[in-house]
Structure formats: structure tokens, C-alpha cells
Design a protein around this motif. Structure first.
Motif, short mmCIF file in Angstrom:
data_model
loop_
_atom_site.label_atom_id
_atom_site.label_comp_id
_atom_site.label_asym_id
_atom_site.label_seq_id
_atom_site.Cartn_x
_atom_site.Cartn_y
_atom_site.Cartn_z
N SER A 351 78.81 -88.90 -6.82
CA SER A 351 79.11 -90.05 -7.67
C SER A 351 80.56 -90.05 -8.13
N ALA A 352 81.14 -88.86 -8.25
CA ALA A 352 82.55 -88.73 -8.64
C ALA A 352 83.47 -88.67 -7.43
N GLY A 353 82.92 -88.88 -6.24
CA GLY A 353 83.74 -88.89 -5.04
C GLY A 353 84.01 -87.53 -4.43
N ILE A 354 83.18 -86.53 -4.76
CA ILE A 354 83.41 -85.16 -4.30
C ILE A 354 82.31 -84.76 -3.32
N PRO A 355 82.62 -84.64 -2.02
CA PRO A 355 81.63 -84.12 -1.08
C PRO A 355 81.46 -82.61 -1.24
N ALA A 356 80.42 -82.07 -0.67
CA ALA A 356 80.17 -80.62 -0.75
C ALA A 356 79.76 -80.10 0.62
N ILE A 357 80.13 -78.87 0.91
CA ILE A 357 79.74 -78.21 2.16
C ILE A 357 78.65 -77.21 1.83
N THR A 358 77.48 -77.43 2.36
CA THR A 358 76.32 -76.61 2.01
C THR A 358 75.96 -75.64 3.13
N SER A 359 75.39 -74.50 2.75
CA SER A 359 74.97 -73.47 3.69
C SER A 359 73.45 -73.36 3.65
N GLN A 360 72.81 -73.43 4.82
CA GLN A 360 71.36 -73.39 4.89
C GLN A 360 70.90 -72.78 6.21
N SER A 361 69.63 -72.39 6.24
CA SER A 361 69.01 -71.84 7.45
C SER A 361 67.59 -72.39 7.55
N PHE A 362 67.14 -72.62 8.78
CA PHE A 362 65.82 -73.24 8.96
C PHE A 362 65.38 -73.10 10.40
N THR A 363 64.10 -73.22 10.62
CA THR A 363 63.57 -73.21 11.98
C THR A 363 63.52 -74.64 12.50
N LYS A 364 63.45 -74.74 13.82
CA LYS A 364 63.36 -76.07 14.43
C LYS A 364 62.09 -76.75 13.94
N GLY A 365 62.23 -77.94 13.42
CA GLY A 365 61.09 -78.68 12.87
C GLY A 365 61.06 -78.71 11.37
N GLU A 366 61.77 -77.80 10.70
CA GLU A 366 61.78 -77.81 9.24
C GLU A 366 62.69 -78.90 8.67
N LEU A 367 63.65 -79.36 9.48
CA LEU A 367 64.56 -80.41 9.03
C LEU A 367 64.47 -81.54 10.04
N THR A 368 63.67 -82.54 9.70
CA THR A 368 63.40 -83.64 10.61
C THR A 368 64.69 -84.32 11.05
N GLY A 369 64.83 -84.47 12.36
CA GLY A 369 66.01 -85.14 12.89
C GLY A 369 67.13 -84.21 13.30
N ALA A 370 67.05 -82.93 12.88
CA ALA A 370 68.11 -82.00 13.26
C ALA A 370 67.99 -81.62 14.73
N GLY A 371 66.77 -81.28 15.16
CA GLY A 371 66.56 -80.95 16.55
C GLY A 371 66.94 -79.54 16.94
N TYR A 372 67.15 -78.67 15.98
CA TYR A 372 67.52 -77.29 16.26
C TYR A 372 67.06 -76.41 15.11
N GLY A 373 67.09 -75.10 15.32
CA GLY A 373 66.87 -74.13 14.27
C GLY A 373 68.06 -73.21 14.19
N THR A 374 68.28 -72.60 13.03
CA THR A 374 69.47 -71.79 12.83
C THR A 374 69.24 -70.73 11.77
#
Length: 459
Positions: A351-374
Motif C-alpha cells: 500500500s505504501a509502494g514497497i514490494p518485498a522479496i520473499t523466501s519459501q519452499s514447497f512441494t509441487k502442488g502446494e502452490l497452485t499455478g507454480a508447476g514446480y517444487g523447491t
């Protein structure tokens, strides 16, 4: 980021820490005499209790408050710490070049900072200018809850360039109670109740003997946290919708390019995300800076970001503080590594115009639309839809045009904020617990200052 769910060295080590947290009684009580200023969550939409403490040194008064030997506080629009008359000369044997050279040096040691959140982990980040012939070392020393202290741990040896020394983390640092895992100082057995209750930081500034150049450190930031061990996190209610115009870069179009930097673009999620956000803030590289890149390669600035975030000990471009330090090499930019508590925090920043870079890990299927696991991946969060879903620039995409993704709010929030997960083999592995990079103007607007303050980052 790796396409398959294979853990990096840091992920394996962090998993051991996360597993040890199981059965812990949870965060210890904050010290009532703590001097750290805390910030309320903005527009409190059922915000969870804070599990993170941030402390920054960046004002002229901050630099005057420490113990200086051969360094001086520098006033001005961007106060900092620089060399004065060096305290002495020492030799440094660079393990990555095999050369030994003499360096003049000066030091600055911060006052002890008592953590408002007795911590299981601490991450130190910094913003500095290192002209040719100079570099810096950053160290941390923790105080445990029983009053004893850790040794001085090296959290990074850093220069913006790579001609004088090689940018590096330091392995094999432990006292049997805590250990440095690349860029993170962690208690070995959190279930024992041991916590980091205070810390001091030490800077050593180096230059070639007889020279006049000096490093200048503008910001030093310590983040301590005690995020509960958890496979799932509470859901936050959607907030305001907004999308920021952040450039889109794919790491995948750089496959095979400059394999000396962690096997090329396949593993460049962190520098690619960093470059996207740097350019959102107006950071640009000159043709002279990019002249070393093969002119046949598209988006040479991504190759540049990979080279100049590369950690020669870790063997990758994903050292968190090295990415924040890279961002701050661009005029007028600052950067920190911290943890956030919910998507509400990200909405406040967006809302203040500040993007963020996030760190995450997941298996394929846990994040719909990603199409990969990491086992570990960075992406830039650039907005939210009217339904509260996350708009991300995901560099693990086939083209620049495909980088913009919309991910389901509940899925994204959980994979980012959890500290424990099951990997593709069914074994318990770690999550980052809300780690993110925040890049912002060194002279922020009032709205930006308020938003950053609401997530604990003082500017």
C-alpha cells in the motif's frame, strides 16, 4: 532455486534446527528492561503477536554510540562509518584466491542490544560503499539467557566488487551451543530453552596500506527471531488491493550462462528478484558496468546481479544479506533482511509502494499455478488482487512475459510463514518462517517510513 526438491546445505542445516524446536515451550518472555523501540502492526487486522526484533544503526548518533578504533562517524544526508587513522595493519589470506595481502584496518563495535524477543536465530545485514581497494567484515556476538556469550562470529566478508577479495561467508563456526549457517546464527537446540537474549555487532573496515580510499557503512541491521515451530499458520483477512509496476525478469532464460556463479540462471532466483526490485526503485547499471557480459545475452543486468551477489564459500547467489547489500550499492537505496508475521504486513508495505522479496519452499502442488517444487526459492511480491490473492513476479518462469503470477492467498501465506513442512519424500524439512528482503529509498517518504516502521524496520 532448484527445480527438484533437493535441499541446499543451508536447508539441511536449518531443518535440523526446525526439528529441534518441536516440543519447545515457545518464545521466552521479553526482557522488561529492553531498550529497543517496538512498532505496532498497522491497521491491526487480527495481526499475530510479534516474534521478531529488529535493531538498526544508521544515524549519526548511532555511529557515535559505539566503540571506535581507527574509524569515525560521518555526518550528512546519509550518515555512516568510515576509516579515520587506521588502528593497524594486518594480513588476510583469501581462501578463494590463494593470495595473502596486507590491509590497514579500523573497527567499530556496537553497544549491546537486548532483544525484545529472546531469539533462536539472528541475521545481520548491512548497506555499504566499498570503493576499489577496500572491503568490510561484519561480526556478531550473542549473549545467552544464562549470561554467557558466544564467540565473535563472522557473518560476512564483503565488497561490492570482486577484484580485491572474494565476497564470502565463513563455515565451521560454532561453540557447541550456537552455529553460523552461511548467513544465519542459530541456537543448536532450541528445545533446551536456550535463547539469544542480546547481541553486539562489530565492523572491521579495510583498505590497501597507504591508500586514501575508505569503505563507508551506512546501515547495520540485526534481526533476532523466535518463530514457533509450525506446519501451518493462522490465515489473515484480505486487505487493500494494489499492484506495483515492477519489471519482470526470468532466471530461466539465463540457463547455462556463467556457470561459475552457481551453475548459471537455473539457480538465480535471488539475484533475479533483487534486480527486479532494484529497477523498480530506479536502479540502473551503466554500459560500462555491463561490458563484461556476453552481448548475445538478454537482460545482462541479471548476469551482473548474480556475479555481484555470489558467495564464494556458499557457492551460490542466495546469501540473504549479500543480496540486501547489493541493492544498497545503487544510489539512494537501502536494504535489510527481516521476517514478517503475515500477509497483512506485506499488504501494508504494498500500500505504501514497497514490494518485498520473499523466501519459501514447497512441494509441487502446494502452490497452485507454480508447476514446480523447491527446497528454497525467492520471488518478488508486487501486489494483491481484490480477493486478497498474491501477485508475484516469480523468476522461475519460461520467459519475462510469464513472470507475473497470481497465487492463492492461503497457500502462499502458509508456505512462506511456516517453519516446518514435508518434502517430496515425506520427510520433515524446514521453512523460512517469513524471511524477506526489503529494499527501499534511503530517504523514504513519510508513508514509506510509517509502513516500514509498522513491520519493525526503522528508517
Amino acid at each position: 532455486m532448484s527445480r527438484v526438491d533437493q535441499p541446499s546445505r543451508r536447508t539441511v542445516l536449518a531443518a535440523a534446527v526446525a526439528a529441534a524446536v518441536t516440543g519447545s515451550a515457545g518464545p521466552a518472555a521479553a526482557d522488561p528492561e529492553a531498550a529497543m523501540t517496538t512498532y505496532p502492526a498497522a491497521a491491526d487486522r487480527a495481526a499475530p503477536a510479534r516474534t521478531v526484533d529488529n535493531r538498526a544503526w544508521f544515524t549519526h548518533g548511532d555511529w557515535c554510540s559505539g566503540t571506535a578504533r581507527g574509524t569515525r562517524a560521518v555526518a550528512g544526508t546519509r550518515p555512516g562509518l568510515a576509516l579515520a587513522t587506521p588502528a593497524g595493519t594486518t594480513e588476510y589470506a583469501d581462501p578463494h584466491t590463494g593470495t595473502t595481502a596486507a590491509w590497514e584496518y579500523g573497527t567499530w563495535t556496537s553497544p549491546s542490544h537486548r532483544l525484545t524477543v529472546p531469539a533462536t536465530e539472528a541475521i545481520v545485514s548491512w548497506n555499504a560503499h566499498t570503493p576499489p581497494g577496500t572491503w568490510i567484515q561484519v561480526e556478531a556476538r550473542a549473549t545467552y539467557g544464562d549470561g554467557t556469550s558466544s564467540p565473535w562470529y563472522v557473518m560476512g566478508r564483503w565488497a561490492a566488487g570482486d577484484q580485491d577479495v572474494r565476497r564470502t561467508s565463513v563455515d565451521d563456526q560454532s561453540d557447541g551451543r550456537s552455529t553460523v549457517w552461511t548467513d544465519t546464527l542459530a541456537v543448536d537446540d532450541p528445545s533446551s530453552g536456550l535463547r539469544l537474549t542480546a547481541c553486539r555487532l562489530r565492523l572491521t573496515l579495510y583498505r590497501k596500506p597507504g591508500g586514501r580510499a575508505t569503505p563507508t557503512v551506512w546501515r547495520l541491521h540485526a534481526m533476532g527471531s523466535d518463530v514457533p515451530a509450525r506446519f501451518t499458520v493462522p490465515a489473515s483477512a484480505p486487505g487493500p488491493a494494489r499492484e506495483l509496476a515492477v519489471p519482470r525478469y526470468s532466471q530461466e532464460i539465463h540457463k547455462g550462462q556463467y556457470p561459475e556463479y552457481d551453475n548459471g540462471g537455473e539457480a538465480w532466483c535471488s539475484p533475479t528478484s533483487s534486480q527486479m526490485v532494484v529497477e523498480y526503485w530506479g536502479g540502473r547499471l551503466s554500459p560500462e558496468q555491463l561490458a563484461w557480459v556476453n552481448p548475445a545475452y538478454a537482460d545482462p543486468q541479471v548476469c551482473h546481479a548474480a556475479r555481484f551477489t555470489y558467495d564464494h564459500q556458499y557457492g551460490g547467489c542466495g546469501n540473504w544479506p549479500f543480496n540486501a547489500a547489493y541493492a544498497a550499492t545503487f544510489p539512494g537505496l537501502g536494504g535489510v533482511v527481516t521476517r514478517l508475521g503475515s500477509l497483512t504486513d506485506l499488504e501494508t508495505l504494498i500500500s505504501a509502494g514497497i514490494p518485498a522479496i520473499t523466501s519459501q519452499s514447497f512441494t509441487k502442488g502446494e502452490l497452485t499455478g507454480a508447476g514446480y517444487g523447491t527446497a528454497g526459492h525467492l520471488m518478488a511480491v508486487i501486489g494483491f488482487t481484490v480477493d486478497g490473492d498474491v501477485i508475484a513476479n516469480d523468476p522461475y518462469s519460461a520467459s519475462n512475459e510469464a513472470v507475473r503470477r497470481v497465487y492463492r492467498r492461503r497457500e502462499f501465506e502458509n508456505i512462506w510463514l511456516r517453519t516446518k513442512r514435508y518434502n517430496s519424500s515425506g520427510a520433515v524439512a524446514s521453512g523460512t518462517g517469513g524471511v524477506c528482503y526489503l529494499y527501499f529509498p534511503a530517504a523514504p517518504t513519510a508513508a514509506q517510513r510509517t509502513a516500514l516502521g509498522s513491520v519493525g524496520v526503522r528508517v
